[in-house]
Design an enzyme around this catalytic site. Structure first.
Site, PDB file in Angstrom:
ATOM      1  N   LYS A   5       0.832  -1.211   0.000  1.00 21.88           N
ATOM      2  CA  LYS A   5       0.000   0.000   0.000  1.00 21.88           C
ATOM      3  C   LYS A   5       0.868   1.263   0.000  1.00 21.88           C
ATOM      4  O   LYS A   5       0.665   2.156  -0.813  1.00 21.88           O
ATOM      5  CB  LYS A   5      -0.928  -0.022   1.227  1.00 21.88           C
ATOM      6  N   GLU A  64      14.275   1.553  19.442  1.00 25.84           N
ATOM      7  CA  GLU A  64      13.629   2.867  19.584  1.00 25.84           C
ATOM      8  C   GLU A  64      13.261   3.093  21.037  1.00 25.84           C
ATOM      9  O   GLU A  64      12.777   2.159  21.681  1.00 25.84           O
ATOM     10  CB  GLU A  64      12.397   2.942  18.687  1.00 25.84           C
ATOM     11  N   HIS A  70      10.599   8.301  14.189  1.00 24.74           N
ATOM     12  CA  HIS A  70       9.417   7.480  13.867  1.00 24.74           C
ATOM     13  C   HIS A  70       8.166   8.354  13.705  1.00 24.74           C
ATOM     14  O   HIS A  70       7.191   8.223  14.458  1.00 24.74           O
ATOM     15  CB  HIS A  70       9.195   6.399  14.932  1.00 24.74           C
ATOM     16  N   ARG A 107      10.702  -0.278   8.772  1.00 29.56           N
ATOM     17  CA  ARG A 107      11.001  -0.766  10.109  1.00 29.56           C
ATOM     18  C   ARG A 107      12.498  -0.740  10.370  1.00 29.56           C
ATOM     19  O   ARG A 107      13.289  -1.070   9.477  1.00 29.56           O
ATOM     20  CB  ARG A 107      10.509  -2.214  10.272  1.00 29.56           C
TER      21      ARG A 107
END
Ligand SMILES: NC(=O)C1=CN([C@@H]2O[C@H](COP(=O)(O)OP(=O)(O)OC[C@H]3O[C@@H](n4cnc5c(N)ncnc54)[C@H](O)[C@@H]3O)[C@@H](O)[C@H]2O)C=CC1
Ligand SMILES: O=C(O)CCC(=O)C(=O)O
Length: 526
Positions: A149, A259, A278, A230
């Site tokens: 997508k 993270e 992020h 990612r």
């Protein structure tokens, strides 16, 4: 009222939806230990990427029915552990697609024109026009890795900016790539040809460190790479080295192996590296979309309705679910029925989808049959989420067959269970009003609605036998609600199905099997 814990910041619109059906507690920045401690009181957990939902947290969540990830990636949830416990995991597959794609495009243009560093230099009082001579993306080659997508939207916009497109995605067709104006190539070729590479696949064992020192060595010296997918897909140590040595021209990262990003050689890099914390999904629009999407699913599941994008219930789209809903009950009932006839340990369940059910869309009926079959042993511990796994762990082999030619009813379902005590089968269908009918037991044609307490006998068709069974049940004060017999030939083998108003008292089954002519007797509780 059920209780929902929201452990990451989500838009208020999501909280409002959840509050329609539950008490909502918003508690962010919890440590894993704090989460383990408080999770037992909650029926649902709603998170973004900040919370890591480990097996320990899942096991502590004894009331948990659903975990909702307000975003796409569920790599911060131990999905197998949730599945094992029958907890639905839902996400928002499309709510932040545009936000993430636009962030990747912003990163590509920012890298090309050194926007962040140029901005900082002006803000710090300088007027340096020489250090920030960039490159155009027009007519350059963009390599999209992962043409799902987000990758598709990036490709569409990049095409409009005059870029040439190549893509690597082992799971999409050449036709789909053609539609997007992308030439589908192997990863090796993409690495060697692309001026820009943008990553848009999930983090899996296959994609972890897919971009390592060896892959970076294949890239052009003018190449720039963007990772808004990612952390860990790129080997960060190798990347920092390649950027420092000028082996490639630039990298823009939104996601990191750990993270928040700790101490890292990436932080010491100059204008050739852009780092964002992020932010891919951080637009007002995306946050509203994902909050609504996931909160609605949590609300529905708490109300006993199906979730529309569960990642651990195989293939039940809302439309298909609506069509199958009446048949799911049939499948579950027949699963319970045949499981009790088979008794003992079931080794094989053969599910035959007949008539209009003989399509691939009916696969959830296999799961529902298994749920029914296993409910005898597992009670409420088994559900649509874990039925497949539980069956596999118990060594139950499942065979699905489809026969569109069987047309006695619009659609019917035939289950055969084979196990340590022999084989039994049952067939059922729905009447026009949606009522369930059992139409066949062990190949004997009958026509009975299921009821809570049932008695089923295999016997010889002979005078007086039915009366004897009636008297015996009467002597135990068991009232018969209805009775039906089925046989293939006169005075041959036959079946009798009795619906009872009361459960059979202990010991009566042994008495029934002693009646001359009775070969076998079974009770079924639905
Ligand atoms: N930075 C952020 O804030 C955000 C990051 N994401 C991440 O973006 C990624 C992509 O999301 P969507 O496009 O929505 O997912 P998607 O499922 O629509 O597309 C992923 C594509 O990756 C492909 N793929 C799988 N394994 C591959 C491999 N080994 N090599 C190449 N391609 C492979 C799949 O075939 C699929 O076409 C996810 O990892 C998601 O977590 C999503 C939203 C926001
Ligand atoms: O919740 C967020 O902000 C992160 C979004 C994300 O990474 C995802 O949807 O996969």
């Amino acid at each position: 009222m059920p209780k929902v814990l929201v452990s990451d910041p989500i838009d208020q619109v999501g909280i409002d939806i959840l509050s329609q059906v539950a008490t909502v507690d918003v508690k962010t920045n919890l440590t894993p230990e704090q989460l383990v401690q408080i999770i037992p009181e909650y029926d649902a957990l709603m998170i973004r990427s900040g919370s890591r939902v480990t097996k320990e947290i899942i096991d502590a969540g004894t009331q948990l029915k659903i975990i909702g990830r307000a975003g796409v990636g569920v790599d911060n949830v131990d999905v197998p552990a949730a599945t094992r416990r029958g907890i639905v995991v839902v996400n928002s597959p499309e709510g932040n697609t545009i936000a993430a794609a636009e962030h990747a495009l912003a990163m590509m243009l920012s890298l090309s024109r050194y926007v962040p560093d140029a901005n900082s230099s002006v803000k710090s009082g300088q007027w340096d026009r020489k250090s920030y001579v960039g490159a155009e993306v027009y007519k350059k080659t963009l390599g999209v890795v992962g043409l799902g997508k987000i990758g598709s939207h990036v490709a569409n916009v990049a095409k409009a900016m005059g870029m040439k497109l190549i893509a690597y995605d082992p799971f999409i067709s050449t036709e789909r790539a053609d539609q997007l104006g992308c030439r589908l190539v192997e990863l090796d070729l993409l690495l060697r040809e692309a001026d820009y590479i943008t990553l848009h696949m999930p983090k899996t064992p296959e994609t972890t460190h897919l971009i390592d020192a060896e892959a970076l060595a294949k890239m052009k010296p003018n190449a720039r790479i963007i990772n808004c997918a990612r952390g860990g897909i790129i080997d960060e140590v190798a990347l920092a080295e390649a950027l420092k040595n000028g082996q490639i021209a630039g990298a823009a990262l939104d996601v990191y192996e750990t993270e928040p990003l700790g101490e890292s050689a990436l932080r010491a890099l100059g204008k050739q590296a852009i780092l964002t914390p992020h932010l891919g999904a951080s637009t007002a629009e995306a946050q509203v979309n994902v909050a609504i999407d996931v909160a609605e699913q949590i609300r529905d599941v708490l109300l006993g309705l199906p979730a529309r994008s569960a990642v651990n219930i195989p293939g039940i789209s809302p439309d298909v679910m609506e069509e199958l809903r009446p048949y799911m009950q049939l499948a579950e009932t027949l699963g319970k029925f045949v499981g009790q006839l088979a008794g003992g340990r079931v080794e094989l369940l053969n599910v035959k989808l007949q008539g209009e059910l003989a399509t691939n869309k009916s696969q959830p009926l296999v799961v529902a049959s298994l749920k029914g079959l296993l409910s005898q042993a597992l009670r409420e511990r088994v559900n649509y989420v874990n039925a497949g796994i539980e069956a596999k762990e118990r060594g139950i082999r499942v065979i699905e067959t489809r026969d569109a030619a069987v047309k006695d009813y619009a659609g019917s379902l035939h289950l055969e269970a084979k196990g340590s005590l022999g084989a039994h089968s049952v067939t059922g269908a729905l009447l026009g009003d949606g009522e369930i009918r059992i139409t066949d037991i062990d190949e004997f044609p009958i026509n009975v609605p299921p009821s809570q307490h049932m008695l089923f006998t295999l016997h010889r068709d002979m005078p007086g036998l039915i009366g004897k069974i009636g008297s015996l049940l009467g002597s135990f004060n068991v009232n018969i609600a209805s009775m039906q017999v089925g046989r293939k030939i006169v005075r041959g083998d036959a079946v009798m199905v009795l619906s009872l108003d009361d459960p059979l008292p202990d010991g009566i089954l042994t008495e029934i099997t002693k009646v001359p002519g009775i070969r076998d007797a079974y009770t079924v509780t639905l």
